[in-house]
Write an enzyme that holds these catalytic residues in place. Structure first.
Site, PDB file in Angstrom:
ATOM      1  CE  LYS A 107      -4.072  -2.008   2.208  1.00  0.00           C
ATOM      2  NZ  LYS A 107      -5.079  -1.873   3.261  1.00  0.00           N
TER       3      LYS A 107
ATOM      4  CG  ASP B 131      -8.127   0.468   3.703  1.00  0.00           C
ATOM      5  OD1 ASP B 131      -8.862  -0.360   3.156  1.00  0.00           O
ATOM      6  OD2 ASP B 131      -6.882   0.443   3.616  1.00  0.00           O
TER       7      ASP B 131
END
Ligand code: ATR
Length: 274
Positions: free
Chosen positions: A65, A102
């Site tokens: 990420k 997220d």
């Protein structure tokens, strides 16, 4: 349109099933979503090859990420603040837009259980997972967010870094060690990786009150150690992170397709398959 989730490992990922269900619900025929295992030293090459072959977008999971954040040509404000990207979208000119869904996935799942407005939130952990959700949480306008971490300095540093951005939403942000937390909170979120090792987060029972929402960003077939702790401390409202997983996927799907899929049926289906 071709999409993938890129990770290492990636075989366990539930994202293909989630996105297939979203596409079916929205009646999208031209939509495929697969897993792509990238070598640990080959994330960028994997993305480039996928894009060259006509790929339209990808999700990024562990451990790429931060690398995806660096690779993105542009970043949404929430991705810029998170320091990590979990969604890439190929733009018309071939450049890569990086987003991080997220935090929005977490907030939408929390809001299904409790209105966060004016609430006091305790966020446990100060690593990548915690960092990514602080500002999306602040955007939901709680009164206070306290970041508590095993290494207190990391929590203080993160709070200092994000304090101005949080105060723009009228939210007070603080950081401390686990030992310094002595008040009760309306929402307690576990963003540490302690559950991975089967460990509890060493916080006092006093952080919970009868109506606290205890939320673990981890999930699994068995109750997580954090949620077991909350149950033993008398907390009724205990939720694991499966809904966050489906919520972040729904946000990515929206970015790519402009459609808003419903979360509940997919969540129920995944829950039954755990
Ligand atoms: P992630 O991307 O999952 O956030 P990370 O950036 O490595 O991973 O952060 C892990 C977080 O879990 C940190 O806040 C870490 O605390 P430290 O900063 O003190 O290392 C926390 N953590 C990991 N294991 C833990 C444990 N057994 N008890 C409490 N906190 C733990």
């Amino acid at each position: 349109m071709r999409y993938v989730v890129i990770g290492h490992p990636v075989a366990h990922s539930k994202s293909p099933a989630i996105h297939a269900a979203f596409a079916a619900e929205c009646g999208l025929q031209d939509f495929s979503y697969e897993r792509l295992l990238a070598p640990l030293d080959g994330f960028t090459d994997s993305v480039r090859q996928f894009v060259a072959a006509g790929g339209a977008g990808c999700n990024i999971t562990v451990p790429f990420k931060e690398e995806a954040w660096r690779l993105a040509d542009q970043r949404t404000p929430r991705a810029a603040a998170a320091g990590a990207v979990n969604t890439l979208m190929v733009q018309a000119d071939g450049s890569l837009l990086g987003d991080n869904t997220d935090g929005a996935g977490l907030v939408s799942d929390l809001q299904r259980h409790l209105d966060l407005t004016g609430k006091r939130i305790l966020l446990l952990g100060a690593g990548g997972a915690a960092r990514g959700v602080v500002l999306p949480l602040a955007q939901a306008r709680p009164s206070l967010i306290v970041i508590a971490n095993r290494t207190a300095d990391k929590a203080r540093q993160l709070a200092t870094e994000l304090a101005d951005a949080a105060s723009a939403f009228g939210v007070a942000l603080g950081g401390c060690g686990f030992d310094d937390v002595d008040a009760a909170f309306d929402v307690v979120i576990n963003a540490t990786s302690a559950s991975l090792g089967g460990e509890r987060v060493p916080i006092p029972d006093a952080v919970f009150h009868g109506e606290t929402l205890a939320y673990d960003m981890m999930y699994g077939r068995d109750e997580t150690p954090f949620l077991a702790h909350a149950r033993e401390a008398g907390v009724r409202l205990r939720v694991d992170g499966l809904g966050m997983l489906v919520g972040q996927a729904a946000e990515a799907f929206s970015l790519w397709t402009g459609r808003k899929p419903s979360v509940e049926p997919v969540l129920a289906q995944l829950r039954a398959q755990l």
